[in-house]
Design an enzyme around this catalytic site. Structure first.
Site, PDB file in Angstrom:
ATOM      1  N   LYS A   1      38.531  47.565  48.206  1.00 57.53           N
ATOM      2  CA  LYS A   1      38.549  47.474  46.752  1.00 57.53           C
ATOM      3  C   LYS A   1      37.900  48.707  46.124  1.00 57.53           C
ATOM      4  O   LYS A   1      36.884  49.223  46.613  1.00 57.53           O
ATOM      5  CB  LYS A   1      37.807  46.207  46.319  1.00 57.53           C
ATOM      6  CG  LYS A   1      37.753  45.985  44.813  1.00 57.53           C
ATOM      7  CD  LYS A   1      36.975  44.715  44.506  1.00 57.53           C
ATOM      8  CE  LYS A   1      36.770  44.505  43.021  1.00 57.53           C
ATOM      9  NZ  LYS A   1      35.963  43.291  42.742  1.00 57.53           N
TER      10      LYS A   1
ATOM     11  N   SER B   1      34.527  37.201  41.347  1.00 54.78           N
ATOM     12  CA  SER B   1      35.607  38.181  41.507  1.00 54.78           C
ATOM     13  C   SER B   1      36.343  38.130  42.836  1.00 54.78           C
ATOM     14  O   SER B   1      37.347  38.817  43.013  1.00 54.78           O
ATOM     15  CB  SER B   1      35.063  39.596  41.290  1.00 54.78           C
ATOM     16  OG  SER B   1      34.752  39.803  39.946  1.00 54.78           O
TER      17      SER B   1
ATOM     18  N   SER C   1      37.593  40.461  39.486  1.00 56.70           N
ATOM     19  CA  SER C   1      37.990  41.860  39.455  1.00 56.70           C
ATOM     20  C   SER C   1      38.710  42.339  40.708  1.00 56.70           C
ATOM     21  O   SER C   1      39.200  43.464  40.760  1.00 56.70           O
ATOM     22  CB  SER C   1      36.761  42.733  39.219  1.00 56.70           C
ATOM     23  OG  SER C   1      35.799  42.569  40.262  1.00 56.70           O
TER      24      SER C   1
END
Length: 475
Positions: free
Chosen positions: A76, A176, A152
């Site tokens: 990520k 997230s 996220s």
């Protein structure tokens, strides 16, 4: 001989590694299948923002050693340094940042044999539960391209749901990992605080609110990735020791008979969407048939106060990150380098005094202790992961909304996750319900602090009884 997508999709990460070790598959076949799928679907979902051609070339040459040897993986684009790759945090302000080291978690993933090929999309600084950045554009849900993929870690979840990967890296400071797992029909575990390393670039990682792990299609991938990464790194401020036996071995056995409480109402006593309520009630019924003691219940705490306190800590940390970046650049950030909600949050947090900041820890402690008392008599709490199905793109835009509008929308959508970043407890989202429109909904299971193994045993028991692995997004 090439590996067809339907053949590739039939494996989870553990299965791919086993097939490579057993010579049923060649590493290059697996790599090419992932890259072919990336080329086919990423233009639609916008999940992967950076593919490192040097890493791809290296993956073709490297031996497939390690328990997950030869399996493609992405990291990520938030908080996790990967040597030589961009780390933008989803922001134009960091668009040209590259670091020359791996985080300890990334280093351990490499040691396990994963082929780290690039970056998945994140919302700017992880602020939003939807990835719709000015830097890279919106990430779309593979189940419905008009819907959000969550955030996220939306890029990670969309990549897995779209079949590019069986599992990949994600982070969680307020939900997230679990939010995008729920939006995309995946498994998403936020481990116990301190179980995974946070260094060397971070210490307490947002005062212990921030966690790293993964989104996966199977519970055993979730366990295998924990085995690869769990344990303290050098100089860790605190740590939670992993069990003596591997997580992968432990999930082959059912959990003990557990006392499970469930609620479909938010911690502010608001009802969730009827489909979310149905998901919890059906899961509660299923858990009872597995022999567990299941009854209504929820911790009694001030969710508004806890959310405000943890939110203030995260936003002031954002202001500090901006200051550090400006020092590196030798200039002030420009207005066009950050999204409007980010600017508004930073300007608000810059007005917070040191006394205001320090006082938040007292409030967090009070509410966390109240939650902790609830888990003295309950092993697991069952809730919806989200208060509604995945929202339309734009509903959580950090470019079109004011900070107040954004915070209200985000709080209404995901009221169940953030409290357990504050407590540090393990919490997992499982894909146990699909709406009449075919959208996935997650249910959240929260365990006692440090009892990740018990939570994963329960998740594996549920997966064996009601498997979801063959469900595929319609791309």
């Amino acid at each position: 001989m090439s590996l067809r997508f339907d053949e590739y999709r039939a494996f989870d990460a553990v299965g791919l590694a086993e097939a490579i070790r057993g010579k049923e598959l060649q590493p290059h076949e697996v790599l090419d299948a992932a890259l072919d799928r990336l080329q086919a679907v990423n233009p639609q979902v916008n999940a992967i923002t950076y593919l490192d051609e040097a890493a791809v070339a290296e993956a073709r040459q490297a031996p497939a050693a390690g328990p997950l040897g030869g399996v493609p993986y992405f990291i990520k684009d938030l908080h996790a340094p990967v040597r030589g790759m961009p780390l933008t945090h989803g922001s134009r302000l960091f668009a040209d940042q590259r670091l020359d080291f791996d985080s300890e978690t990334v280093a351990r993933l490499r040691q396990a044999g994963l082929r780290i090929l690039g970056r998945s999309a994140s919302s700017e600084f992880g602020m939003s539960p939807s990835v719709e950045t000015a830097l890279a554009g919106p990430t779309r849900n593979p189940w419905d391209l008009t819907r959000i993929a969550g955030g996220s870690s939306g890029g990670a979840a969309a990549a897995v749901a779209a079949g590019i990967l069986p599992a990949t890296h994600a982070t969680d400071s307020g939900g997230s990992i679990r939010i995008p797992a729920a939006c995309n029909g995946l498994v998403g575990l936020k481990p116990t605080r301190g179980l995974l390393p946070t260094g060397p670039h971070r210490g307490e990682a947002s005062h212990g609110l921030s966690h790293e792990h993964a989104v996966t299609r199977s519970v055993r991938d979730c366990a295998a990735l924990l085995d690869a990464t769990a344990g303290p790194d050098v100089g860790a401020p605190y740590f939670t020791p992993p069990p003596a036996e591997s997580f992968l071995a432990l999930i082959s056995r059912p959990p003990r008979r557990l006392r499970i409480a469930f609620t479909s109402h938010t911690f502010r006593q608001q009802p969730s969407h009827p489909e979310c309520e149905a998901a919890v009630l059906e899961t509660a019924r299923r858990l009872e048939t597995l022999g567990h003691v299941v009854e209504p219940g929820a911790p009694d705490f001030d969710a508004g106060a806890l959310g405000a306190a943890t939110g203030l800590l995260l936003l002031t940390g954002l202001a500090a990150q901006l200051r550090a970046r400006e020092a590196v650049l030798g200039r002030a950030a420009r207005e066009d380098e950050l999204e409007p909600v980010t600017w508004e949050a930073i300007r608000l947090s810059q007005k917070v005094t040191g006394v205001d900041y320090a006082s938040q820890f007292t409030r967090i402690n009070q509410e966390v202790r109240r939650i902790g008392r609830f888990f003295q008599t309950v092993d697991v709490l069952l809730t919806p992961t989200l208060a509604s199905p995945p929202l339309p793109l734009g509903a959580l835009s950090t470019q079109a909304l004011t900070l107040n509008e954004f915070q209200q929308a985000a709080s209404a959508f995901c009221p169940f996750t953030g409290a357990f970043n504050a407590t540090g407890q393990p919490a997992i989202s499982l894909p146990l319900h699909w709406t009449a429109e075919g959208l996935p909904l997650g249910v959240q299971l929260v365990g006692r602090f440090g009892e990740d193994a018990t939570l994963l045993q329960l998740a594996a028991e549920i997966e064996r009884a009601w498997p979801w692995f063959q469900r595929t997004a319609p791309l």
